[in-house]
Design an enzyme around this catalytic site. Structure first.
Site, mmCIF file in Angstrom:
data_model
loop_
_atom_site.group_PDB
_atom_site.id
_atom_site.type_symbol
_atom_site.label_atom_id
_atom_site.label_comp_id
_atom_site.label_asym_id
_atom_site.label_seq_id
_atom_site.Cartn_x
_atom_site.Cartn_y
_atom_site.Cartn_z
ATOM 1 N N GLY A 17 0.816 -1.123 0.100
ATOM 2 C CA GLY A 17 -0.054 0.133 0.383
ATOM 3 C C GLY A 17 1.025 1.461 -0.036
ATOM 4 O O GLY A 17 0.582 2.148 0.305
ATOM 5 N N ALA A 23 1.910 3.094 -2.585
ATOM 6 C CA ALA A 23 1.467 4.282 -3.402
ATOM 7 C C ALA A 23 0.720 5.070 -2.839
ATOM 8 O O ALA A 23 0.699 6.104 -3.749
ATOM 9 C CB ALA A 23 0.802 3.251 -4.720
ATOM 10 N N SER A 24 0.282 5.369 -1.491
ATOM 11 C CA SER A 24 -0.966 6.429 -1.382
ATOM 12 C C SER A 24 -0.819 6.573 0.373
ATOM 13 O O SER A 24 -0.646 5.971 1.294
ATOM 14 C CB SER A 24 -2.632 5.787 -1.807
ATOM 15 O OG SER A 24 -3.081 7.228 -1.034
ATOM 16 N N GLY A 25 -1.006 7.922 0.412
ATOM 17 C CA GLY A 25 -1.158 7.864 2.159
ATOM 18 C C GLY A 25 -0.036 7.747 3.139
ATOM 19 O O GLY A 25 0.611 7.679 3.050
ATOM 20 N N ILE A 26 -0.470 6.962 4.124
ATOM 21 C CA ILE A 26 0.479 6.482 4.932
ATOM 22 C C ILE A 26 1.581 6.287 4.655
ATOM 23 O O ILE A 26 2.803 5.783 4.928
ATOM 24 C CB ILE A 26 -0.357 5.868 6.272
ATOM 25 C CG1 ILE A 26 -1.319 6.737 7.052
ATOM 26 C CG2 ILE A 26 0.903 5.073 7.093
ATOM 27 C CD1 ILE A 26 -2.213 5.706 7.670
ATOM 28 N N TYR A 58 -14.051 -4.588 9.311
ATOM 29 C CA TYR A 58 -12.663 -3.305 9.347
ATOM 30 C C TYR A 58 -12.164 -3.526 11.188
ATOM 31 O O TYR A 58 -11.098 -4.181 10.606
ATOM 32 C CB TYR A 58 -13.191 -1.522 9.086
ATOM 33 C CG TYR A 58 -11.922 -0.857 9.213
ATOM 34 C CD1 TYR A 58 -10.662 -1.249 7.872
ATOM 35 C CD2 TYR A 58 -11.735 -0.246 10.663
ATOM 36 C CE1 TYR A 58 -9.665 -0.008 8.135
ATOM 37 C CE2 TYR A 58 -10.378 0.656 10.394
ATOM 38 C CZ TYR A 58 -9.594 0.716 9.168
ATOM 39 O OH TYR A 58 -8.511 1.501 8.719
ATOM 40 N N LYS A 117 -8.719 -4.924 12.317
ATOM 41 C CA LYS A 117 -7.918 -4.551 12.569
ATOM 42 C C LYS A 117 -7.186 -5.553 14.024
ATOM 43 O O LYS A 117 -6.523 -5.437 14.595
ATOM 44 C CB LYS A 117 -8.268 -2.965 12.910
ATOM 45 C CG LYS A 117 -8.235 -2.613 11.345
ATOM 46 C CD LYS A 117 -6.455 -2.408 10.755
ATOM 47 C CE LYS A 117 -7.048 -1.958 9.851
ATOM 48 N NZ LYS A 117 -5.646 -2.183 8.945
HETATM 49 N N1 LIG Z 1 -6.512 7.143 7.201
HETATM 50 C C1 LIG Z 1 -6.709 6.468 8.285
HETATM 51 O O1 LIG Z 1 -7.434 7.340 9.056
HETATM 52 C C2 LIG Z 1 -5.802 5.310 9.019
HETATM 53 C C3 LIG Z 1 -6.405 5.281 10.756
HETATM 54 C C4 LIG Z 1 -6.185 4.122 11.571
HETATM 55 C C5 LIG Z 1 -5.590 2.786 10.142
HETATM 56 N N2 LIG Z 1 -5.426 3.051 8.683
HETATM 57 C C6 LIG Z 1 -4.765 2.230 8.512
HETATM 58 O O2 LIG Z 1 -3.382 2.625 7.718
HETATM 59 C C7 LIG Z 1 -3.272 1.876 6.389
HETATM 60 C C8 LIG Z 1 -3.236 2.860 4.882
HETATM 61 O O3 LIG Z 1 -4.245 3.826 4.971
HETATM 62 P P1 LIG Z 1 -4.003 5.106 4.010
HETATM 63 O O4 LIG Z 1 -5.927 5.835 4.954
HETATM 64 O O5 LIG Z 1 -2.608 5.445 3.542
HETATM 65 O O6 LIG Z 1 -5.203 4.158 2.645
HETATM 66 P P2 LIG Z 1 -4.974 4.692 1.168
HETATM 67 O O7 LIG Z 1 -6.685 4.964 0.935
HETATM 68 O O8 LIG Z 1 -4.199 5.731 1.310
HETATM 69 O O9 LIG Z 1 -3.816 3.489 0.995
HETATM 70 C C9 LIG Z 1 -4.034 2.660 1.200
HETATM 71 C C10 LIG Z 1 -3.387 1.819 0.172
HETATM 72 O O10 LIG Z 1 -3.658 0.358 -0.133
HETATM 73 C C11 LIG Z 1 -3.591 -0.278 -1.298
HETATM 74 N N3 LIG Z 1 -4.051 -0.854 -2.082
HETATM 75 C C12 LIG Z 1 -5.291 -1.419 -1.644
HETATM 76 N N4 LIG Z 1 -6.316 -2.999 -2.022
HETATM 77 C C13 LIG Z 1 -5.133 -3.916 -1.467
HETATM 78 C C14 LIG Z 1 -4.281 -5.354 -2.203
HETATM 79 N N5 LIG Z 1 -4.952 -5.511 -2.029
HETATM 80 N N6 LIG Z 1 -3.023 -4.975 -2.783
HETATM 81 C C15 LIG Z 1 -2.341 -4.142 -2.894
HETATM 82 N N7 LIG Z 1 -2.278 -3.102 -2.331
HETATM 83 C C16 LIG Z 1 -3.771 -3.070 -2.423
HETATM 84 C C17 LIG Z 1 -4.452 0.801 -2.012
HETATM 85 O O11 LIG Z 1 -3.995 1.220 -3.717
HETATM 86 C C18 LIG Z 1 -3.896 2.359 -1.221
HETATM 87 O O12 LIG Z 1 -2.083 2.937 -2.529
HETATM 88 C C19 LIG Z 1 -4.460 0.600 6.553
HETATM 89 O O13 LIG Z 1 -4.152 -0.378 6.621
HETATM 90 C C20 LIG Z 1 -6.003 1.291 7.112
HETATM 91 O O14 LIG Z 1 -6.414 0.962 7.446
HETATM 92 C C21 LIG Z 1 -5.506 4.273 8.392
#
Ligand SMILES: NC(=O)c1ccc[n+]([C@@H]2O[C@H](COP(=O)([O-])OP(=O)(O)OC[C@H]3O[C@@H](n4cnc5c(N)ncnc54)[C@H](O)[C@@H]3O)[C@@H](O)[C@H]2O)c1
Length: 255
Positions: free
Chosen positions: A14, A16-19, A154, A158
């Site tokens: 994951g 490519a985006s976000g965290i 979800y 987790k």
């Molecule tokens: N954003 C929040 O508020 C938050 C809070 C707590 C936990 N999280 C967790 O942090 C993690 C990252 O979250 P984020 O907000 O950066 O999300 P995001 O949507 O920005 O990034 C998630 C990435 O995972 C990739 N992905 C999804 N399904 C996939 C698969 N089957 N195989 C490979 N890649 C896949 C997506 O293409 C995307 O690039 C997640 O596990 C999310 O549950 C997020």
């Protein structure tokens, strides 16, 4: 001065985006070699190019893809030291238990929990080959507290990530592998911004519980992952690592 991850190779799912993306940047700044594994090829390749890393198209729910993402990384960089198992989804059809169908339940379990099982199962042998390493599995604050705004699968997924990580941390403690469950609080992502700009009341309902009165920035989560990945965290394992601005410890928050 050498970076905190000099000589280390990290695989970030994951990424490519976000965290995941912010963590990849942070890792590279600290001299790690980074593999970004994702389904989103364009942004994934872009991040990898930016960091001089490797991009691998991998669906983390597919056993073969997970094995290949590790073999390609090991081939390119000579081994693997850090796994950041971070890919996850929270789709809108995962809702209250009364509304959520089995298909949505299963899809979320597969991407959020089965993937972590697969990534650890096939990643740990690579870490053992190097004599140890660090695994960070992304759980969430919802693994430790309940929400009336439910996303039932979800939350359950987790909780599974949290328990699985703890157990692996204990099992592999004497073989040099640390395993921690990262529990971010709500993060200021484009998705969250869009949702809450449409519905400020929805945002307020959540913000009132946050002692700091704001969501986390992805870079703040990335800094915590960097700590857990690095030798600075050499005595941190099997932990529920909260990065939630005090959310899970709060009863009454400041006005
Ligand atoms: N954003 C929040 O508020 C938050 C809070 C707590 C936990 N999280 C967790 O942090 C993690 C990252 O979250 P984020 O907000 O950066 O999300 P995001 O949507 O920005 O990034 C998630 C990435 O995972 C990739 N992905 C999804 N399904 C996939 C698969 N089957 N195989 C490979 N890649 C896949 C997506 O293409 C995307 O690039 C997640 O596990 C999310 O549950 C997020």
């Amino acid at each position: 001065m050498p970076g905190r991850l000099e000589g280390k190779v990290a695989v970030i799912t994951g990424g490519a985006s976000g965290i995941g993306r912010e963590t990849a940047r942070r890792f590279a700044e600290e001299d790690a070699s980074v593999c970004i594994a994702d389904l989103a090829d364009e942004p994934g390749n872009e991040v990898a190019r930016e960091l001089g890393g490797l991009y691998v198209h991998a669906d983390v729910t597919e056993e073969g893809d997970v094995q290949r993402m590790y073999s390609e990384t090991a081939e390119r960089f000579g081994g693997i030291d850090v796994l950041f198992n971070n890919a996850g989804i929270s789709p809108p059809d995962d809702d209250s238990i009364l509304e959520t169908g089995l298909e949505a339940w299963q899809r979320v379990q597969d991407v959020n929990l089965k993937s972590v099982f697969l990534c650890c199962k096939y990643g740990i042998p690579h870490l053992l080959e190097r004599g140890g390493g660090s695994i960070i599995n992304t759980a969430s604050f919802v693994a430790v507290m309940g929400a009336a705004t439910s996303q039932i699968s979800y939350t359950a997924s987790k909780g599974g990530v949290l328990a699985l990580s703890r157990e692996l941390g204990v099992e592999f403690a004497r073989r040099g592998i640390r395993v921690n469950a990262l529990c971010p609080g709500p993060v200021n992502t484009p998705l969250l911004q869009e949702l809450f700009s449409k519905d400020p009341e929805k945002a307020q309902r959540r913000l009132v519980h946050l002692p700091m009165g704001r969501f986390a920035e992805a870079t703040e989560i990335a800094n915590a992952v960097l700590f857990l990945a690095s030798d600075d965290a050499s005595y941190v394992s099997a932990s529920t690592f909260m990065v939630d601005g005090g959310l899970s410890g709060a009863y009454v928050t400041p006005e």
